[in-house]
Every structure is written in structure tokens, then in C-alpha cells.
Design a protein around this motif. Structure first.
Motif, PDB file in Angstrom:
ATOM      1  N   MET A   1     -15.331 -51.269 -12.963  1.00  0.00           N
ATOM      2  CA  MET A   1     -14.907 -51.873 -11.706  1.00  0.00           C
ATOM      3  C   MET A   1     -14.273 -53.234 -11.995  1.00  0.00           C
ATOM      4  SD  MET A   1     -17.207 -52.863  -8.375  1.00  0.00           S
ATOM      5  CE  MET A   1     -17.576 -51.136  -8.080  1.00  0.00           C
ATOM      6  N   THR A   2     -13.156 -53.527 -11.375  1.00  0.00           N
ATOM      7  CA  THR A   2     -12.480 -54.797 -11.572  1.00  0.00           C
ATOM      8  C   THR A   2     -13.305 -55.928 -10.981  1.00  0.00           C
ATOM      9  OG1 THR A   2     -10.320 -53.705 -11.465  1.00  0.00           O
ATOM     10  CG2 THR A   2     -10.349 -56.072 -11.145  1.00  0.00           C
ATOM     11  N   ARG A   3     -13.500 -56.988 -11.748  1.00  0.00           N
ATOM     12  CA  ARG A   3     -14.209 -58.158 -11.246  1.00  0.00           C
ATOM     13  C   ARG A   3     -13.361 -58.840 -10.182  1.00  0.00           C
ATOM     14  NH1 ARG A   3     -14.476 -58.117 -16.777  1.00  0.00           N
ATOM     15  NH2 ARG A   3     -12.910 -59.752 -16.978  1.00  0.00           N
ATOM     16  N   VAL A   4     -14.017 -59.343  -9.117  1.00  0.00           N
ATOM     17  CA  VAL A   4     -13.286 -59.852  -7.961  1.00  0.00           C
ATOM     18  C   VAL A   4     -12.356 -61.000  -8.338  1.00  0.00           C
ATOM     19  CG1 VAL A   4     -15.151 -61.437  -7.320  1.00  0.00           C
ATOM     20  CG2 VAL A   4     -13.536 -60.639  -5.578  1.00  0.00           C
ATOM     21  N   HIS A   5     -12.743 -61.822  -9.315  1.00  0.00           N
ATOM     22  CA  HIS A   5     -11.929 -62.973  -9.678  1.00  0.00           C
ATOM     23  C   HIS A   5     -10.821 -62.623 -10.669  1.00  0.00           C
ATOM     24  CE1 HIS A   5     -14.737 -62.576 -13.000  1.00  0.00           C
ATOM     25  NE2 HIS A   5     -13.848 -63.189 -13.730  1.00  0.00           N
ATOM     26  N   ASP A   6     -10.889 -61.450 -11.281  1.00  0.00           N
ATOM     27  CA  ASP A   6      -9.969 -61.079 -12.355  1.00  0.00           C
ATOM     28  C   ASP A   6      -8.717 -60.464 -11.740  1.00  0.00           C
ATOM     29  OD1 ASP A   6      -8.894 -60.575 -14.814  1.00  0.00           O
ATOM     30  OD2 ASP A   6     -10.539 -59.320 -15.542  1.00  0.00           O
ATOM     31  N   MET A   7      -7.830 -61.325 -11.228  1.00  0.00           N
ATOM     32  CA  MET A   7      -6.714 -60.879 -10.386  1.00  0.00           C
ATOM     33  C   MET A   7      -5.397 -60.734 -11.132  1.00  0.00           C
ATOM     34  SD  MET A   7      -7.650 -63.340  -7.141  1.00  0.00           S
ATOM     35  CE  MET A   7      -6.391 -62.674  -6.052  1.00  0.00           C
ATOM     36  N   GLY A   8      -5.345 -61.154 -12.390  1.00  0.00           N
ATOM     37  CA  GLY A   8      -4.085 -61.109 -13.116  1.00  0.00           C
ATOM     38  C   GLY A   8      -3.500 -59.708 -13.212  1.00  0.00           C
ATOM     39  N   GLY A   9      -2.244 -59.553 -12.794  1.00  0.00           N
ATOM     40  CA  GLY A   9      -1.572 -58.264 -12.885  1.00  0.00           C
ATOM     41  C   GLY A   9      -2.029 -57.241 -11.874  1.00  0.00           C
ATOM     42  N   ARG A  10      -2.888 -57.637 -10.935  1.00  0.00           N
ATOM     43  CA  ARG A  10      -3.404 -56.681  -9.957  1.00  0.00           C
ATOM     44  C   ARG A  10      -2.427 -56.546  -8.795  1.00  0.00           C
ATOM     45  NH1 ARG A  10      -9.301 -58.081  -8.045  1.00  0.00           N
ATOM     46  NH2 ARG A  10      -8.245 -59.296  -6.441  1.00  0.00           N
ATOM     47  N   PHE A  11      -2.246 -55.336  -8.317  1.00  0.00           N
ATOM     48  CA  PHE A  11      -1.335 -55.100  -7.197  1.00  0.00           C
ATOM     49  C   PHE A  11      -2.037 -55.386  -5.867  1.00  0.00           C
ATOM     50  CE2 PHE A  11       0.488 -52.370 -10.517  1.00  0.00           C
ATOM     51  CZ  PHE A  11       1.825 -52.745 -10.446  1.00  0.00           C
ATOM     52  N   GLY A  12      -1.247 -55.801  -4.872  1.00  0.00           N
ATOM     53  CA  GLY A  12      -1.755 -55.921  -3.519  1.00  0.00           C
ATOM     54  C   GLY A  12      -2.245 -57.293  -3.117  1.00  0.00           C
ATOM     55  N   ASP A  13      -2.210 -58.264  -4.026  1.00  0.00           N
ATOM     56  CA  ASP A  13      -2.704 -59.598  -3.692  1.00  0.00           C
ATOM     57  C   ASP A  13      -1.593 -60.538  -3.233  1.00  0.00           C
ATOM     58  OD1 ASP A  13      -5.513 -59.287  -4.314  1.00  0.00           O
ATOM     59  OD2 ASP A  13      -4.891 -59.078  -6.390  1.00  0.00           O
ATOM     60  N   GLY A  14      -0.354 -60.062  -3.203  1.00  0.00           N
ATOM     61  CA  GLY A  14       0.747 -60.899  -2.744  1.00  0.00           C
ATOM     62  C   GLY A  14       1.326 -61.759  -3.860  1.00  0.00           C
ATOM     63  N   PRO A  15       2.452 -62.386  -3.588  1.00  0.00           N
ATOM     64  CA  PRO A  15       3.130 -63.181  -4.621  1.00  0.00           C
ATOM     65  C   PRO A  15       2.424 -64.511  -4.862  1.00  0.00           C
ATOM     66  CG  PRO A  15       4.278 -63.422  -2.529  1.00  0.00           C
ATOM     67  CD  PRO A  15       3.203 -62.387  -2.306  1.00  0.00           C
ATOM     68  N   VAL A  16       2.638 -65.059  -6.060  1.00  0.00           N
ATOM     69  CA  VAL A  16       2.202 -66.419  -6.375  1.00  0.00           C
ATOM     70  C   VAL A  16       3.295 -67.361  -5.886  1.00  0.00           C
ATOM     71  CG1 VAL A  16       1.635 -68.047  -8.204  1.00  0.00           C
ATOM     72  CG2 VAL A  16       0.868 -65.668  -8.363  1.00  0.00           C
ATOM     73  N   ILE A  17       2.943 -68.292  -5.024  1.00  0.00           N
ATOM     74  CA  ILE A  17       3.924 -69.212  -4.458  1.00  0.00           C
ATOM     75  C   ILE A  17       3.649 -70.612  -5.004  1.00  0.00           C
ATOM     76  CG2 ILE A  17       4.900 -70.163  -2.333  1.00  0.00           C
ATOM     77  CD1 ILE A  17       3.895 -67.658  -0.890  1.00  0.00           C
ATOM     78  N   PRO A  18       4.431 -71.061  -5.982  1.00  0.00           N
ATOM     79  CA  PRO A  18       4.194 -72.385  -6.571  1.00  0.00           C
ATOM     80  C   PRO A  18       4.430 -73.484  -5.537  1.00  0.00           C
ATOM     81  CG  PRO A  18       5.667 -71.054  -7.931  1.00  0.00           C
ATOM     82  CD  PRO A  18       5.555 -70.363  -6.616  1.00  0.00           C
ATOM     83  N   GLU A  19       3.662 -74.560  -5.667  1.00  0.00           N
ATOM     84  CA  GLU A  19       3.886 -75.717  -4.809  1.00  0.00           C
ATOM     85  C   GLU A  19       5.166 -76.418  -5.240  1.00  0.00           C
ATOM     86  OE1 GLU A  19       0.379 -78.035  -5.242  1.00  0.00           O
ATOM     87  OE2 GLU A  19      -0.698 -76.931  -3.669  1.00  0.00           O
ATOM     88  N   GLY A  20       5.892 -76.943  -4.297  1.00  0.00           N
ATOM     89  CA  GLY A  20       7.146 -77.608  -4.598  1.00  0.00           C
ATOM     90  C   GLY A  20       6.955 -78.931  -5.322  1.00  0.00           C
ATOM     91  N   GLU A  21       8.006 -79.407  -5.943  1.00  0.00           N
ATOM     92  CA  GLU A  21       7.960 -80.691  -6.641  1.00  0.00           C
ATOM     93  C   GLU A  21       7.611 -81.790  -5.656  1.00  0.00           C
ATOM     94  OE1 GLU A  21      10.892 -83.478  -9.431  1.00  0.00           O
ATOM     95  OE2 GLU A  21      11.507 -81.469  -8.797  1.00  0.00           O
ATOM     96  N   GLY A  22       6.741 -82.677  -6.094  1.00  0.00           N
ATOM     97  CA  GLY A  22       6.338 -83.774  -5.216  1.00  0.00           C
ATOM     98  C   GLY A  22       5.161 -83.452  -4.322  1.00  0.00           C
ATOM     99  N   ALA A  23       4.614 -82.235  -4.432  1.00  0.00           N
ATOM    100  CA  ALA A  23       3.447 -81.884  -3.630  1.00  0.00           C
ATOM    101  C   ALA A  23       2.272 -82.770  -4.038  1.00  0.00           C
ATOM    102  CB  ALA A  23       3.091 -80.410  -3.838  1.00  0.00           C
ATOM    103  N   PRO A  24       1.409 -83.148  -3.101  1.00  0.00           N
ATOM    104  CA  PRO A  24       0.269 -84.010  -3.445  1.00  0.00           C
ATOM    105  C   PRO A  24      -0.695 -83.300  -4.381  1.00  0.00           C
ATOM    106  CG  PRO A  24       0.031 -83.131  -1.219  1.00  0.00           C
ATOM    107  CD  PRO A  24       1.417 -82.772  -1.672  1.00  0.00           C
ATOM    108  N   VAL A  25      -1.390 -84.068  -5.211  1.00  0.00           N
ATOM    109  CA  VAL A  25      -2.376 -83.492  -6.119  1.00  0.00           C
ATOM    110  C   VAL A  25      -3.467 -82.779  -5.325  1.00  0.00           C
ATOM    111  CG1 VAL A  25      -4.107 -84.010  -7.878  1.00  0.00           C
ATOM    112  CG2 VAL A  25      -1.907 -85.218  -7.878  1.00  0.00           C
TER     113      VAL A  25
END
Length: 225
Positions: A1-25
Motif C-alpha cells: 500500500m502506498t504511504r500517504v506522504h509518499d506522493m512523488g510520481g503519483r497520479f491524481g494529486d494535481g500539478p505542483v505550482i511553484p511560488e512566484g519570485e518574491g513570494a514571502p518566506v
């Protein structure tokens, strides 16, 4: 069974949306406080970094899915504080606590923060045997990608890389084995390697088959090819 946190390469979780330049820490003030209290509590010496990571991984699946990043951190910290006997559940809920606390002298004062963060927590250890693999050698990761010491335990081998064929890029030296350290079984240091995998080796339909992924993997995760 896939571990809930082990999401790399998994389908169905949606795209990774990087924060834009200048985003607050920190997007919100409480995020910084969550990080600060987690680091301060770690200075009490009642757990190690691998135990802390495992605590976040073992949040209930429902909570893990709905919590934001720092909600995971603060919830896992609460679990650790109670599990390790630092606080009782009543104290965590705001009940009366013993004064002074037995660990009060281990607190991380504001004046020590910069020094502690700069020194970090090195995980490299003296070598007790030469590494089994050398740069350029072909290896294959074990499958399934799980902890061989504790059933369902912590591991740094992602599930998408289980059984994959790769090439040793670099030997990092001997490092603490998370699979053991996360469960109080000792540091059990092993050689740590940077291993290169073709995207086509990891996924059936990669968008860019010629891309490569580099993973840092411990020796017990690998077999000669």
C-alpha cells in the motif's frame, strides 16, 4: 500500500505550482512560529530529526490530506511532545504544568538560535568499512520500497523508485540510517550514495524520457545489478 506522504510520481494529486519570485518566506505569521517552536522543542533532545519526520508521516491519512504544510509540522510536534513524555495531553490542552519543567534548562534561548542553526545537525559518521559500490556502477533499488527493520516504518527510499535501475554518481560517505534512527534502534550508519535514474526507468510514460532524477540512497536500499 502506498504511504500517504509518499506522493512523488503519483497520479491524481494535481500539478505542483511553484511560488512566484518574491513570494514571502512565510505566507502567514503563524507559519514562522510553527517552525520556531518545532526547532526549539527539538533542542530538548527528546527525539531526533528522523523521529520528527516519521511523526509527520504518521498523521492520520485524513488529517495529512487536509492539513497545510505547517499544520502537519505543528500537529506532529504535538504528537511527539505527548509520546515522548515531555507534556501530558492535559498540559498540551492548556492545563496546569509543572513549574519549572524538568527540561527547562535545555531550552533554546533566543541568543543561541543563530549559532545552533549555523552548526546544523551533521549526520555523517566515521566509516567502519569501505562502501560496497563505486561511482559508475549500475545498481537496482530494493522492492518493495519499505523499511526492512520496522514494518511500515520510516524510510527515505520513495515508492516510485522501488525496483529501479540506476547508476552510482557519488559516494557521500557514511551517514546515519533513517530507517533505524527514526525508531530508536540506533544510528546504524551506512554508506550513502547519489544515484542517477533515467525518468523512463521510474515512470511508464514520462513527459521527458531523457530527464534524470538523482536520489540520495543508503546502501541497504541497493543491490548490485
Amino acid at each position: 500500500m502506498t504511504r500517504v506522504h509518499d506522493m512523488g510520481g503519483r497520479f491524481g494529486d494535481g500539478p505542483v505550482i511553484p511560488e512566484g519570485e518574491g513570494a514571502p518566506v512565510f505566507a502567514e505569521d503563524w507559519h514562522a512560529r510553527a517552525l520556531a517552536v518545532t526547532l526549539a522543542a527539538g533542542a530538548l533532545g527528546q527525539w531526533n530529526i528522523d523521529m520528527s519526520r516519521h511523526a509527520r508521516e504518521t498523521l492520520s491519512p485524513g488529517d495529512y490530506a487536509r492539513f497545510s504544510y505547517y499544520e502537519k509540522w505543528i500537529s506532529a510536534l504535538a504528537d511527539l511532545l505527548v509520546r515522548q513524555g515531555v507534556l501530558t495531553l492535559d498540559e498540551l490542552r492548556g492545563g496546569d504544568a509543572s513549574d519549572p519543567h524538568p527540561l527547562a534548562d535545555r531550552r533554546l534561548g533566543a541568543e543561541a538560535v543563530a549559532r545552533v542553526l549555523a552548526s546544523g545537525g551533521p549526520a555523517d559518521r566515521p566509516a567502519d568499512a569501505p562502501p560496497a559500490f563505486a561511482p559508475g556502477q549500475t545498481v537496482r533499488t530494493v522492492r518493495p520500497a519499505g523499511n526492512r527493520m520496522v514494518d511500515g516504518g520510516h524510510t527515505r527510499l520513495p515508492s516510485y523508485a522501488g525496483g529501479a535501475r540506476g547508476r552510482i554518481l557519488r559516494v557521500h560517505g557514511h551517514h546515519v540510517l533513517p530507517d533505524s534512527n527514526a525508531h530508536g534502534l540506533g544510528e546504524a550508519p551506512q554508506p550513502l550514495y547519489a544515484v542517477v535514474f533515467a525518468a523512463s526507468e521510474l515512470w511508464a510514460m514520462p513527459e521527458h524520457p531523457d530527464d534524470e532524477v538523482v536520489l540520495d540512497l543508503w546502501q541497504s536500499y541497493l543491490e548490485p545489478e
